[in-house]
Motif scaffolding. Structure first.
Motif, short mmCIF file in Angstrom:
data_model
loop_
_atom_site.label_atom_id
_atom_site.label_comp_id
_atom_site.label_asym_id
_atom_site.label_seq_id
_atom_site.Cartn_x
_atom_site.Cartn_y
_atom_site.Cartn_z
N TYR A 1 0.83 -1.20 0.00
CA TYR A 1 0.00 0.00 0.00
C TYR A 1 0.87 1.26 0.00
O TYR A 1 0.66 2.18 -0.80
N ILE A 2 1.88 1.28 0.88
CA ILE A 2 2.74 2.46 1.00
C ILE A 2 3.58 2.66 -0.26
O ILE A 2 3.74 3.79 -0.74
N VAL A 3 4.10 1.58 -0.81
CA VAL A 3 4.92 1.68 -2.03
C VAL A 3 4.09 2.25 -3.17
O VAL A 3 4.54 3.14 -3.92
N ASN A 4 2.86 1.79 -3.32
CA ASN A 4 2.01 2.28 -4.40
C ASN A 4 1.52 3.71 -4.16
O ASN A 4 1.28 4.45 -5.12
N LYS B 1 5.27 5.12 -6.20
CA LYS B 1 4.80 5.07 -7.59
C LYS B 1 4.76 6.45 -8.24
O LYS B 1 5.20 6.61 -9.39
N PRO B 2 4.27 7.49 -7.55
CA PRO B 2 4.32 8.83 -8.18
C PRO B 2 5.75 9.29 -8.48
O PRO B 2 5.99 9.95 -9.49
N VAL C 1 10.31 10.66 -11.93
CA VAL C 1 11.78 10.67 -11.87
C VAL C 1 12.33 9.61 -12.82
O VAL C 1 12.00 8.43 -12.69
N PRO C 2 13.18 10.00 -13.77
CA PRO C 2 13.77 8.99 -14.67
C PRO C 2 14.72 8.06 -13.91
O PRO C 2 15.44 8.48 -13.02
N ALA D 1 13.69 2.34 -7.02
CA ALA D 1 13.16 1.89 -5.74
C ALA D 1 11.75 1.30 -5.89
O ALA D 1 11.43 0.31 -5.24
N TYR D 2 10.93 1.88 -6.74
CA TYR D 2 9.56 1.39 -6.89
C TYR D 2 9.51 -0.05 -7.44
O TYR D 2 8.87 -0.90 -6.83
N PRO D 3 10.19 -0.37 -8.56
CA PRO D 3 10.12 -1.76 -9.02
C PRO D 3 10.75 -2.75 -8.04
O PRO D 3 10.24 -3.86 -7.86
#
Length: 182
Positions: free
Chosen positions: A131-134, A138-139, A144-145, A149-151
């Motif tokens: 939940y926190i990651v998304n 995610k934004p 940011v190119p 960290a997100y994937p």
């Protein structure tokens, strides 16, 4: 009046298989119970250990810089993964060193309770982290190119959910073994 259950009988089943490491003409290190690693509980323990270590590695390598952004979800995930890896490692070590330990601990309630608790810990912390990651990473991934960290954290909580399911299956198998259903 509650009926008494009677004494608990713990049996140690002898192994008919050869023990140790097969060399050219003899067996070495016959004190090791390497057959456990080929059994279903052994494969489950190896999977739990390997996948849990992979989750921890992803979280430490890619999420540490964003731990402030993820807040307590990151710390709870790392805590759950660390204690599950530590206990699984100790169990696997004891099972490989001693066949008697393998039989006695699997017949006890300890491993059933540990795996059920590990399943709950993994699934709850992974859902919270997901939940926190998304919500927060995610934004950043969209704007940011080359934001990695997100994937990585998405893979960590998804694989953590898989490890939780494996612990749940292991708890079910341990409970069946505990009750004597094999």
């Amino acid at each position: 009046m509650i009926p008494s259950r009677g004494p608990t009988v713990i049996t140690v089943r002898p192994s008919a298989k050869s023990r140790g490491i097969n060399c050219c003409c003899c067996n070495c290190c016959t004190c090791l119970n390497l057959q456990f690693l080929r059994s279903e509980p052994g494969v489950l323990k190896i999977l739990e250990l390997f996948l849990g270590s992979f989750c921890q590695s992803l979280a430490l390598n890619y999420g540490l810089d964003f731990s402030g952004t993820m807040g307590p979800s990151y710390q709870s995930f790392l805590t759950a993964v660390a204690w599950c890896i530590m206990t699984t490692t100790l169990l696997l070590f004891c099972y490989v060193i001693s066949e008697k330990t393998c039989s006695l601990v699997r017949q006890s309630l300890f491993e059933t309770v540990f795996n059920a608790t590990a399943c709950f810990s993994y699934l709850s912390t992974c859902s919270y982290l997901g939940y926190i990651v998304n919500m927060f990473l995610k934004p950043m991934y969209v704007t940011v190119p080359y934001f990695q960290a997100y994937p990585a954290m998405s893979a960590a909580y998804m694989i953590g959910g898989l490890v939780g399911a494996i612990h749940g299956y292991d708890a079910y198998k341990c409970y069946k073994y505990y009750k004597g259903y094999r």
